[in-house]
Design a protein around this motif. Structure first.
Motif, PDB file in Angstrom:
ATOM      1  N   ASP A 144       4.989  26.804 -18.036  1.00 57.61           N
ATOM      2  CA  ASP A 144       3.911  27.705 -17.585  1.00 57.61           C
ATOM      3  C   ASP A 144       2.630  27.394 -18.355  1.00 57.61           C
ATOM      4  O   ASP A 144       1.532  27.358 -17.803  1.00 57.61           O
ATOM      5  N   GLU A 145       2.820  27.189 -19.650  1.00 55.52           N
ATOM      6  CA  GLU A 145       1.671  26.925 -20.515  1.00 55.52           C
ATOM      7  C   GLU A 145       0.957  25.649 -20.068  1.00 55.52           C
ATOM      8  O   GLU A 145      -0.265  25.600 -19.970  1.00 55.52           O
ATOM      9  N   ARG A 179       1.012  24.349 -17.135  1.00 56.74           N
ATOM     10  CA  ARG A 179       0.372  24.625 -15.835  1.00 56.74           C
ATOM     11  C   ARG A 179      -0.965  25.319 -16.049  1.00 56.74           C
ATOM     12  O   ARG A 179      -1.977  24.988 -15.448  1.00 56.74           O
ATOM     13  N   ARG A 180      -0.984  26.282 -16.959  1.00 56.65           N
ATOM     14  CA  ARG A 180      -2.200  27.058 -17.215  1.00 56.65           C
ATOM     15  C   ARG A 180      -3.292  26.184 -17.843  1.00 56.65           C
ATOM     16  O   ARG A 180      -4.477  26.340 -17.548  1.00 56.65           O
ATOM     17  N   ASN A 181      -2.878  25.244 -18.691  1.00 61.79           N
ATOM     18  CA  ASN A 181      -3.867  24.430 -19.403  1.00 61.79           C
ATOM     19  C   ASN A 181      -4.234  23.156 -18.659  1.00 61.79           C
ATOM     20  O   ASN A 181      -5.017  22.356 -19.153  1.00 61.79           O
ATOM     21  N   ASP A 232       4.977  33.342 -21.158  1.00 63.82           N
ATOM     22  CA  ASP A 232       4.954  31.951 -20.685  1.00 63.82           C
ATOM     23  C   ASP A 232       6.034  31.106 -21.351  1.00 63.82           C
ATOM     24  O   ASP A 232       6.277  31.244 -22.544  1.00 63.82           O
ATOM     25  N   ARG A 265       1.426  32.660 -25.059  1.00 63.57           N
ATOM     26  CA  ARG A 265       1.640  33.996 -24.483  1.00 63.57           C
ATOM     27  C   ARG A 265       3.128  34.224 -24.372  1.00 63.57           C
ATOM     28  O   ARG A 265       3.848  33.362 -23.852  1.00 63.57           O
TER      29      ARG A 265
END
Ligand SMILES: Cc1ncc(COP(=O)(O)O)c(C=O)c1O
Ligand SMILES: N[C@@H](CCOP(=O)(O)O)C(=O)O
Length: 526
Positions: free
Chosen positions: A66-67, A69-71, A62, A59
């Motif tokens: 961040d990526e 953290r999201r995954n 991100d 994204r």
């Protein structure tokens, strides 16, 4: 309670040890076609909390943190590690959380980081090989690092968000084809270029781990106002760079006039508080130990066993780069003696966890001017005597009272290891010979190559033995030693392989004369 989380189906939905056919499929799936599935966050030990091999699309809003953290998996992490006394007596129950600030055992001995091997053993060697292989060469946070690609074996409990990394590791394993053939009659000689790295030495591997843990401790409001080390140049460079990148103050104690200019300028440029102290490295080490016992400054030398957790990944990486085949010999230059143990530990874990079927023999190489381990080895491991180290071109290993002596002796005994030494002339010649075949190595690597010359000449290392020499720093940090050598400016040294520039007038005839003489010599045909 069931919750949705991201898992690689090939890993999470079965116990790989129980089903060899599915195990095989799981390995290839992991490499080629991983998928996302739901799983329960119930701490089921058959499930590993690994990142997914295929990520959702990037994204634009991100960054890679961040990526990550999201995954992030929400499953309970089954892996853990703690401090225990090094080589503890059977039955010892002394241990400390890695979140404690402790460098020594109750009896004053060294500590070691002990992993929950039973938890790691729930996955077989093929699983770990595939997992580590799947992470190489990617930009996924934090696994793009050669150290953090082995996170479960390093600091399994640290949050990815706390990690301070420059994507260190994954260094070149260089086939020294011409050097091996021409000077040693060897066809399978390799140089592991740990110095082709963020700050130009292998210290980055350990420092990413130590500074990440400090970052975590500071977020936990532990009393750490800064991080300090004594250094012969490379530890301070790595410490100051990683601290600067995390905004943590660093304090370095350097022996005045005993490190190279290129090394000195590194902590200065990275904003460290630099003390140039009128003593040698051992004097600086003694001072930093006293100071860190008094002030809330965290000790970053390899006395702190966290460092070795990162450094051991270089050994794992060597096995990985040989497709998990074990070389016969690994030669490591030694000073404060943390690294030789780190290598042993990396090899040992790979053996114990089934990634390989044996460990290599190791050689620790010292400068003859700073050789307390060599003398100890030659005495049949009788009494160890610290010494005052003399000046050596291998200035980063000018150490007479190594803090990790016990670790080194343990490692060498366990792998049927050998200790060798190199005089100043031997190490400088070896460095020049290696450079003449296209490398640009540091004098410490010259020490390791001298050990190789000696062991080949004695017939201990055979011409066909697969041998790895660990190059510990970048040659560009030590150019003054090369300038001195190639200028034939070193007293009492023949500088047999020097290659000084030829002064010539800006005149066609003069240049032609010089070139004719050069082309007429044997140089080009040899
Ligand atoms: C370039 C270089 N090579 C080798 C070493 C030796 O490593 P160790 O102190 O872990 O024995 C050091 C530091 O001591 C170093 O800076
Ligand atoms: N060569 C080292 C000496 C200190 O070693 P360490 O691994 O204990 O930090 C340096 O570069 O300072």
């Amino acid at each position: 309670m069931a919750s949705s989380c991201l898992f690689n189906a090939s890993v999470s939905s079965l116990n790989p040890k129980q089903d060899p056919i599915r195990r095989h499929r799981s390995a290839s799936l992991l490499r080629h076609r991983p998928v996302f599935v739901s799983c329960t966050a119930d701490g089921n030990n058959n499930k590993a909390p690994i990142e997914t091999a295929v990520k959702p699309p990037h994204r634009t809003e991100d960054n890679i943190r961040d990526e990550a953290r999201r995954n992030r998996s929400t499953a309970v992490n089954p892996f853990s590690a703690k401090y225990v006394p090094f080589n503890a007596a059977p039955g010892s129950t002394e241990s400390y959380s890695l979140d404690e600030i402790v460098y020594r055992s109750r009896s004053g001995g060294l500590l070691d980081v002990e992993h929950d091997m039973e938890a790691l053993k729930r996955f077989d060697g093929a699983y770990w090989r595939d997992l580590f292989d799947s992470r190489v060469g990617k930009s996924t946070w934090p696994y793009g690092s050669g150290v953090w690609s082995k996170k479960e074996w390093v600091l399994p409990e640290i949050d990815d968000d706390d990690i301070v990394s420059a994507f260190e590791g994954n260094s070149n394993l260089f086939w020294a084809e011409r050097f091996g053939k021409q000077f040693l009659g060897m066809n399978d000689l390799w140089v592991k270029h740990c110095g082709i790295s963020h700050t130009g030495s292998f210290k980055d591997l350990g420092m990413t781990v130590l500074v990440s843990q400090v970052n975590r401790l500071r977020k936990m409001k532990r009393p750490v106002v800064g991080v300090g080390c004594a250094s012969t140049g490379d530890t301070s460079a790595a410490l100051s760079a990683y601290c600067a990148s995390a905004g943590i103050p660093s304090i370095v104690f350097l022996p005045a006039n005993k490190i190279s200019m290129a090394q000195l300028v590194q902590p200065i440029a990275n904003g460290a508080f630099v003390l140039s102290i009128d003593t040698d490295f051992d004097g600086c080490m003694k001072l930093i130990r006293e100071i860190t016992a008094e002030l809330p400054i965290y000790l970053a030398n390899s006395l702190n066993s966290l460092r070795l957790e990162g450094q051991k990944t270089a050994a794992i990486e060597i096995l990985q780069q040989f497709d998990w085949q074990v070389p016969d010999w690994v030669i490591v230059p030694g000073g404060n003696l943390g690294n030789i143990y780190a290598f042993y530990k990396g090899f040992k874990m790979c053996h114990e966890l089934g990634l390989v079927d044996r460990i290599p023999r190791m050689v620790c190489a010292q400068a003859a001017n700073a050789n307390p381990l060599f003398l100890h080895y030659k005495s049949g491991w009788k009494d160890f005597k610290p010494m005052t180290a003399s000046t050596t071109f291998a200035s980063a290993i000018q150490i007479g009272d190594p803090v990790s002596i016990d670790r080194a002796v343990y490692a060498l005994k366990k792998c049927n290891g050998i200790v060798e030494e190199a005089t100043e002339e031997e190490l400088m010649d070896a460095m020049a010979q290696a450079d003449s075949t296209g490398m640009f190595i540091c004098p410490h690597t010259g020490v390791a190559l001298t050990a190789l010359f000696k062991l080949r000449n004695q017939g201990v290392i055979a011409p066909t033995d697969r041998t790895v020499v660990v190059s510990t720093a970048h040659g560009l940090k030590f150019t003054q030693s090369k300038i001195d050598y190639h200028s034939n400016a070193i007293p009492d040294m023949a500088c047999r392989f020097s290659n000084p520039p030829v002064d010539v007038k800006a005149d066609f005839g003069a240049v032609m004369d010089v070139l004719k003489s050069y082309l007429g010599s044997n140089t080009l045909t040899s």
